[in-house]
Design a protein around this motif. Structure first.
Motif, PDB file in Angstrom:
ATOM      1  N   PRO A  96       0.817  -1.393  -0.043  1.00  0.00           N
ATOM      2  CA  PRO A  96      -0.093   0.035   0.074  1.00  0.00           C
ATOM      3  C   PRO A  96       0.850   1.139   0.057  1.00  0.00           C
ATOM      4  O   PRO A  96       1.809   1.298   0.630  1.00  0.00           O
ATOM      5  CB  PRO A  96      -1.051  -0.171   1.309  1.00  0.00           C
ATOM      6  N   ARG A  97       0.315   2.170  -0.920  1.00  0.00           N
ATOM      7  CA  ARG A  97       0.945   3.511  -0.583  1.00  0.00           C
ATOM      8  C   ARG A  97       0.530   4.843   0.054  1.00  0.00           C
ATOM      9  O   ARG A  97       0.963   5.505   0.723  1.00  0.00           O
ATOM     10  CB  ARG A  97       1.334   4.037  -2.084  1.00  0.00           C
ATOM     11  N   SER A  98      -1.117   4.768   0.022  1.00  0.00           N
ATOM     12  CA  SER A  98      -1.679   5.543   0.583  1.00  0.00           C
ATOM     13  C   SER A  98      -1.523   5.372   2.144  1.00  0.00           C
ATOM     14  O   SER A  98      -1.262   4.279   2.577  1.00  0.00           O
ATOM     15  CB  SER A  98      -3.188   5.824   0.145  1.00  0.00           C
ATOM     16  N   GLN A 125      -3.434  -3.828  10.031  1.00  0.00           N
ATOM     17  CA  GLN A 125      -4.521  -4.692  10.880  1.00  0.00           C
ATOM     18  C   GLN A 125      -4.464  -6.039  10.161  1.00  0.00           C
ATOM     19  O   GLN A 125      -5.301  -6.937  10.589  1.00  0.00           O
ATOM     20  CB  GLN A 125      -5.685  -4.022  10.850  1.00  0.00           C
ATOM     21  N   ASN A 126      -3.672  -6.184   9.196  1.00  0.00           N
ATOM     22  CA  ASN A 126      -3.652  -7.737   8.223  1.00  0.00           C
ATOM     23  C   ASN A 126      -3.435  -8.836   9.368  1.00  0.00           C
ATOM     24  O   ASN A 126      -4.105  -9.778   9.204  1.00  0.00           O
ATOM     25  CB  ASN A 126      -2.988  -7.738   7.133  1.00  0.00           C
ATOM     26  N   SER A 127      -2.414  -8.521  10.193  1.00  0.00           N
ATOM     27  CA  SER A 127      -2.129  -9.844  11.012  1.00  0.00           C
ATOM     28  C   SER A 127      -2.857 -10.094  12.064  1.00  0.00           C
ATOM     29  O   SER A 127      -2.659 -10.827  12.903  1.00  0.00           O
ATOM     30  CB  SER A 127      -0.394  -9.749  11.139  1.00  0.00           C
ATOM     31  N   ARG A 128      -3.733  -9.071  12.325  1.00  0.00           N
ATOM     32  CA  ARG A 128      -4.755  -9.128  13.680  1.00  0.00           C
ATOM     33  C   ARG A 128      -5.516 -10.206  13.418  1.00  0.00           C
ATOM     34  O   ARG A 128      -6.343 -10.291  12.594  1.00  0.00           O
ATOM     35  CB  ARG A 128      -5.400  -7.805  13.773  1.00  0.00           C
ATOM     36  N   LYS A 129      -5.668 -11.171  14.607  1.00  0.00           N
ATOM     37  CA  LYS A 129      -6.661 -12.526  14.472  1.00  0.00           C
ATOM     38  C   LYS A 129      -7.670 -12.196  15.424  1.00  0.00           C
ATOM     39  O   LYS A 129      -8.907 -12.302  15.286  1.00  0.00           O
ATOM     40  CB  LYS A 129      -5.720 -13.529  14.801  1.00  0.00           C
ATOM     41  N   HIS A 130      -7.349 -11.823  16.519  1.00  0.00           N
ATOM     42  CA  HIS A 130      -8.522 -12.001  17.570  1.00  0.00           C
ATOM     43  C   HIS A 130      -8.541 -10.657  18.504  1.00  0.00           C
ATOM     44  O   HIS A 130      -9.588 -10.534  19.142  1.00  0.00           O
ATOM     45  CB  HIS A 130      -8.341 -13.235  18.373  1.00  0.00           C
ATOM     46  N   GLY A 131      -7.483 -10.057  18.870  1.00  0.00           N
ATOM     47  CA  GLY A 131      -7.376  -8.893  19.574  1.00  0.00           C
ATOM     48  C   GLY A 131      -7.541  -9.401  21.197  1.00  0.00           C
ATOM     49  O   GLY A 131      -7.633  -8.472  22.034  1.00  0.00           O
ATOM     50  N   LEU A 132      -7.302 -10.658  21.379  1.00  0.00           N
ATOM     51  CA  LEU A 132      -7.125 -11.035  22.860  1.00  0.00           C
ATOM     52  C   LEU A 132      -6.124 -10.505  23.576  1.00  0.00           C
ATOM     53  O   LEU A 132      -6.204 -10.670  24.974  1.00  0.00           O
ATOM     54  CB  LEU A 132      -7.432 -12.508  22.990  1.00  0.00           C
ATOM     55  N   ASN A 133      -4.975  -9.984  23.158  1.00  0.00           N
ATOM     56  CA  ASN A 133      -3.993  -9.482  24.084  1.00  0.00           C
ATOM     57  C   ASN A 133      -4.232  -8.207  24.494  1.00  0.00           C
ATOM     58  O   ASN A 133      -3.699  -7.771  25.256  1.00  0.00           O
ATOM     59  CB  ASN A 133      -2.630  -9.554  23.071  1.00  0.00           C
TER      60      ASN A 133
END
Lengths: 212, 173
Positions: B20-22, B31-39
């Motif tokens: 991505p450039r913008s 946020q691509n590698s974010r899976k569940h946010g439980l941390n």
């Protein structure tokens, strides 16, 4: 976004405990089921667990519904173990037969699924039989090989089942603790009432003993 | 253009992408590698579920501190189990093209696709090796059931911590 909690509370704090436990049911027990699962079965499991408790408090109801969910997960993961075997069997058949990759793994998986479930059409049966012949395997050989091939994932599912058992143990201990606490409070209330009664009897008798 | 050839051309062209450039694109891909946010540690105390739970638990004779602990423990446990369900129901999709492609047979297509840039046999071999390694990775992940099992397996520790926190709060309350 996975933070959102999928329930809402609609409990009147002035309600008696029995009514609260009933109104708590949709609060923590609203199940998140898969499309082919029966909500009635889930709820009947929950009701049978609740029926084992004598006048459960709202917190106990909440914990029992979590316990029921664990049982449900164990059921799901047990089915997954068999599905993992089927997946590995399809993969092995696809790998063994030289001309099967071209037709795609998906077709083979679907045919094998129907074949093992006993609902295969004639052409699917022929397809699988031919694949087995080409791979020089019987169905039980294939299953044994698939078990070895899928061992890593089957172990993972076993871990998941074990975790649910551990969670259930924690929940059971918590429920016992709540139950013990409520019994203890009741007992202390009774002892307090008995002491008050004794005290009042003493006061009355001492008043009687005084000369008028 | 045959389907296989077109798919392969798309994959090869995608390799030329520099990301991505913008600012907006970078924000999305961050946020691509974010899976569940439980941390993360969410603030349950602002939610109405928390307040209602605390009121309810207080009636059972728990102290104010215990009520707060139990309510946040219960909400945290629910958060973990919701993530567990979401992970289980939406595993990483199987890339059937990559899984089933015949890398060796695709060598002529690789060389044709690379020829405008004056490719050499070495480039074609590297391209084939790259696709072969992608294919190995894809095959190692297995089918949908294997994927959902291994994805869900990663959440075991969150469930263990969540239930331990809740159970401790109740027993100490």
């Amino acid at each position: 976004m996975l933070y959102n909690i999928h329930f809402s509370i609609d409990v009147d704090v002035a309600m008696p405990v029995e009514d609260k436990s009933k109104s708590l049911l949709p609060f923590l027990s609203s199940p998140k089921l898969l499309p082919d699962e029966s909500e009635a079965e889930f709820q009947s499991g929950l009701q049978s667990l609740l029926s084992e408790l004598d006048n459960p408090s709202p917190l106990a109801v909440a914990l029992v519904s979590q316990l029921n969910e664990c049982l449900w997960w164990i059921k799901r993961h047990t089915v997954d173990k068999e599905l993992l075997l089927h997946e590995a069997m399809a993969r092995l058949l696809s790998r063994e037969g030289s001309n099967w990759m071209g037709s795609g793994n998906s077709k083979l998986s679907v045919a094998l699924e129907h074949y093992l479930g006993g609902s295969a059409h004639k052409d699917e049966v022929d397809f699988i039989d031919q694949a087995l012949t080409e791979a020089n395997l019987t169905l039980s050989d294939l299953r044994a090989k698939a078990f070895k091939d899928a061992a890593r994932h089957i172990k993972m599912v076993d871990d998941l089942i074990h975790r649910q058992h551990q969670t259930m143990r924690h929940l059971q201990r918590s429920i016992d603790s709540i139950d013990y606490k409520s019994r203890l409070i009741k007992r202390m209330d009774l002892e307090l009432a008995a002491l008050e009664l004794k005290q009042s009897v003493k006061e009355v008798s001492s008043l009687d003993a005084k000369p008028s | 253009m045959p389907n296989h050839r077109r798919n392969l051309a798309n994959r090869c062209n995608a390799l030329k992408s520099t990301g991505p450039r913008s600012v907006a694109g970078k924000r999305v891909s961050s946020q691509n590698s974010r899976k569940h946010g439980l941390n993360s540690s969410p603030d349950f105390e602002c939610s109405c579920e928390y307040r209602a739970l605390v009121e309810l638990i207080a009636e059972e004779g728990f102290s104010a501190f215990a009520c707060a602990d139990i309510a946040s423990g219960l909400l945290n446990y629910r958060r973990v189990m919701d993530a567990y369900y979401d992970t289980y129901t939406s595993p990483e999709p199987v890339d059937e093209f990559m899984r089933d492609m015949n890398v060796k047979a695709s060598n002529p297509i690789f060389s044709e696709l690379l020829s405008p840039s004056g490719s050499e046999p070495q480039d074609v071999r590297e391209m084939a090796a790259f696709f072969a390694s992608m294919q190995r990775q894809e095959r190692r992940k297995g089918g949908p059931v294997s994927r959902r099992s291994s994805d869900t397996h990663k959440l075991i520790r969150y469930q263990r911590n969540g239930i331990a926190r809740l159970s401790r709060a109740i027993r100490q309350g």
